[in-house]
Write a protein that holds these residues in place. Sequence first.
Motif, short mmCIF file in Angstrom:
data_model
loop_
_atom_site.label_atom_id
_atom_site.label_comp_id
_atom_site.label_asym_id
_atom_site.label_seq_id
_atom_site.Cartn_x
_atom_site.Cartn_y
_atom_site.Cartn_z
N ARG A 68 41.70 34.12 32.23
CA ARG A 68 40.86 35.02 31.44
C ARG A 68 41.76 35.78 30.49
O ARG A 68 42.67 36.47 30.95
CB ARG A 68 40.23 36.09 32.34
CG ARG A 68 38.97 35.67 32.98
CD ARG A 68 38.34 36.82 33.71
NE ARG A 68 37.43 36.27 34.69
CZ ARG A 68 36.67 37.00 35.49
NH1 ARG A 68 36.74 38.31 35.44
NH2 ARG A 68 35.86 36.43 36.34
N TRP A 160 26.56 40.61 35.74
CA TRP A 160 27.58 39.60 35.47
C TRP A 160 27.00 38.40 34.74
O TRP A 160 26.00 37.85 35.14
CB TRP A 160 28.26 39.11 36.75
CG TRP A 160 29.53 38.39 36.40
CD1 TRP A 160 30.75 38.97 36.20
CD2 TRP A 160 29.69 37.01 36.13
NE1 TRP A 160 31.67 38.02 35.82
CE2 TRP A 160 31.05 36.81 35.77
CE3 TRP A 160 28.84 35.90 36.16
CZ2 TRP A 160 31.58 35.56 35.45
CZ3 TRP A 160 29.35 34.66 35.83
CH2 TRP A 160 30.71 34.50 35.49
N ASN A 202 33.58 40.84 43.71
CA ASN A 202 32.33 40.98 42.99
C ASN A 202 31.29 40.04 43.61
O ASN A 202 31.50 38.84 43.68
CB ASN A 202 32.56 40.61 41.51
CG ASN A 202 31.35 40.91 40.66
OD1 ASN A 202 30.39 41.51 41.12
ND2 ASN A 202 31.39 40.49 39.40
N ASP A 225 26.97 34.40 44.02
CA ASP A 225 28.26 33.93 43.50
C ASP A 225 29.24 35.07 43.70
O ASP A 225 29.07 36.14 43.14
CB ASP A 225 28.08 33.63 42.00
CG ASP A 225 29.38 33.72 41.22
OD1 ASP A 225 30.41 33.23 41.71
OD2 ASP A 225 29.35 34.28 40.09
N THR A 226 30.23 34.86 44.56
CA THR A 226 31.18 35.97 44.73
C THR A 226 32.58 35.53 44.33
O THR A 226 32.91 34.35 44.36
CB THR A 226 31.24 36.50 46.19
OG1 THR A 226 32.27 35.80 46.90
CG2 THR A 226 29.93 36.42 46.89
N GLY A 227 33.36 36.50 43.94
CA GLY A 227 34.74 36.20 43.57
C GLY A 227 35.63 37.38 43.92
O GLY A 227 35.32 38.53 43.59
N1 SER Z 1 31.50 35.20 38.73
C1 SER Z 1 31.81 36.49 39.25
C2 SER Z 1 33.02 37.11 38.59
O1 SER Z 1 33.73 36.42 37.92
C3 SER Z 1 32.06 36.38 40.72
O2 SER Z 1 33.04 35.46 40.93
O3 SER Z 1 33.25 38.27 38.75
#
Ligand code: SER
Length: 591
Positions: A68, A160, A202, A225-227
């Motif tokens: 990112r 998100w 998240n 969806d968690t990260g």
């Molecule tokens: N897609 C979400 C994020 O990038 C959870 O992984 O924060």
Amino acid sequence: MTAEELRRMYVEFFKERGHKEIASASLLPDNDPTVLFTTAGMHPLVPYLLGELHPLGKRLVNVQRCVRTCDIDEVGDDTHLTFFEMLGNWSLGDYFKEESISLSFEFLITKLQIPINRIAVTVFQGDEFIQRDDEVERIWKSKGLADNQIFFYGKEDNWWGPVGRTGPCGSDTEIFYDMGKEACGKDCGPACHCGKYVEIWNNVFLQYNKEIDGSYVPLLQKNVDTGMGMERILTIINGKDNVYDTELFIPIMNKLKGMTEVTYSEETKKVFRIVCEHIRAMTFILGDSKRITPSNTEQGYILRRLIRRTIGFVRKLRLDYNVLGELAMEIIQQYKAVYIELEENQEFILDQLDREYRLFGRTIDTGLKKAEQYFSKLEEGEILSGDLAFKLYDTFGFPIEFTSELAFECGTKVDLEGFIEKYKEHQERSRQGAGGKFKGGLADNSIQTTRLHTATHLLNGALREVLGNDINQRGSNITEERLRFDFSFDRKLTEDELDKVSEIVNEAIKNEIDVICEDMTPEMAKKSGAIGIFDSKYGERVKVYTIPGYSKEICGGPHASNTRELRAFTLQKEEACSAGVRRIKATIQSI
Ligand code: SER
């Protein structure tokens, strides 16, 4: 705890709770034309979030490498990175808010033994379309969180996605770790970025798809969806206060410290950190089996920018600029057991870094002297003109972001609009130049991609002719060898349809049609029937490329001057790209 222990502990925890482990996907997304890099573990899963059945079921877990660059300016602080590993788990239409939060809570508090009073969470406060998330608040309270550990924010903080223009998205609840620093004021909270709260996880409740027209359409299924940021959680559980003090950065930091005479101190530490962080990111990007190279477009440009930025920082450490390869080797050594492709692509990584050093490292000193002259001549309050920024780009290879950083250091700015104007003028000149060269029979990369670009317009036109005007471009990617075109359509094309498309494009080539370029307002372009997405992306004037009888599109160019330059068009492949999106690969006869 080591990084590998943490990765395994995370994956095992979720496997024990019914999840199947999936591999870390390429950093260069296959199935998602809306992003340049895999920025989160969900990108490779988009088709399944939209409703396709995943072969491994409804509960998935993995460790995904991500890039990112949105936080590139923060790199050098304690926690922001351009490359990171994301620990992620997903429910594809299976469990939702209650179970997702319970799983995260159990992992953090029971498994990692993080004290509950060091946790803070954020919850979506609602807006005119979607209600405040009282359910999530209730769940957190049921876990024992007090009112002063729960913060409510709007869409800017608790929503998100999608990362690109379209795709799955939804409200989220973010989990923060309180670093124990003093609050920065009475409104201090997770959203203020003062360093007291660090986001660690998240949990996104993906229940909408953002469409091309900006609307939010409920998905067929409710997904989770968690990260979780691996580097950050590793930092915290090892009692450190910044990612560079973990095993992931210690070896490369020591290597760098050993190379330079510059002392590591409070004043210089940011430079050391940026170099280490960027080396790791570029090593992973170059180490990806898809083998992208530094260039002036798309992923190649981001990579180039990272490398050139790093050479700029290496200069501050008074090192030979050609140290990048040696530092990359340190990263390869460290990660090769987990990411075998780094070792497999070692030679490629080192070659590319060397090549970029030869292109840029040798001219940077002269370029910087020139830049210093430009800056020193500016009057108080004056900014660097687009013309001069373009000279630095064109003559010395300074990416515009690099020049902007130099300007910032000198207390001024760059006229970005002026730069873009110069850049476009230059592209147009190269286009005309390329056309001229083509007539002389010389071929080079830019001619090849220019020809393929025109072929892409013809293909888009032919698809609309055969399948109807409802199809829309969803992505386009051109290499020297082929074009790739993604478009919205919900089934496989028949042989007959493919033949027709091919025939139309080849007919246009045979008819030797001049490609016309006109400059007009977006309104005029729309009225004239040009294809394009009419939104704020366009400025006051746009270029419209017309191939009479076959295509009319808003486009920045460059294009071939006449369709005969394409010689012959061959469809190579037609396949599914993601739900409702097809992908075509095609080639043209070389010259
Ligand atoms: N897609 C979400 C994020 O990038 C959870 O992984 O924060």
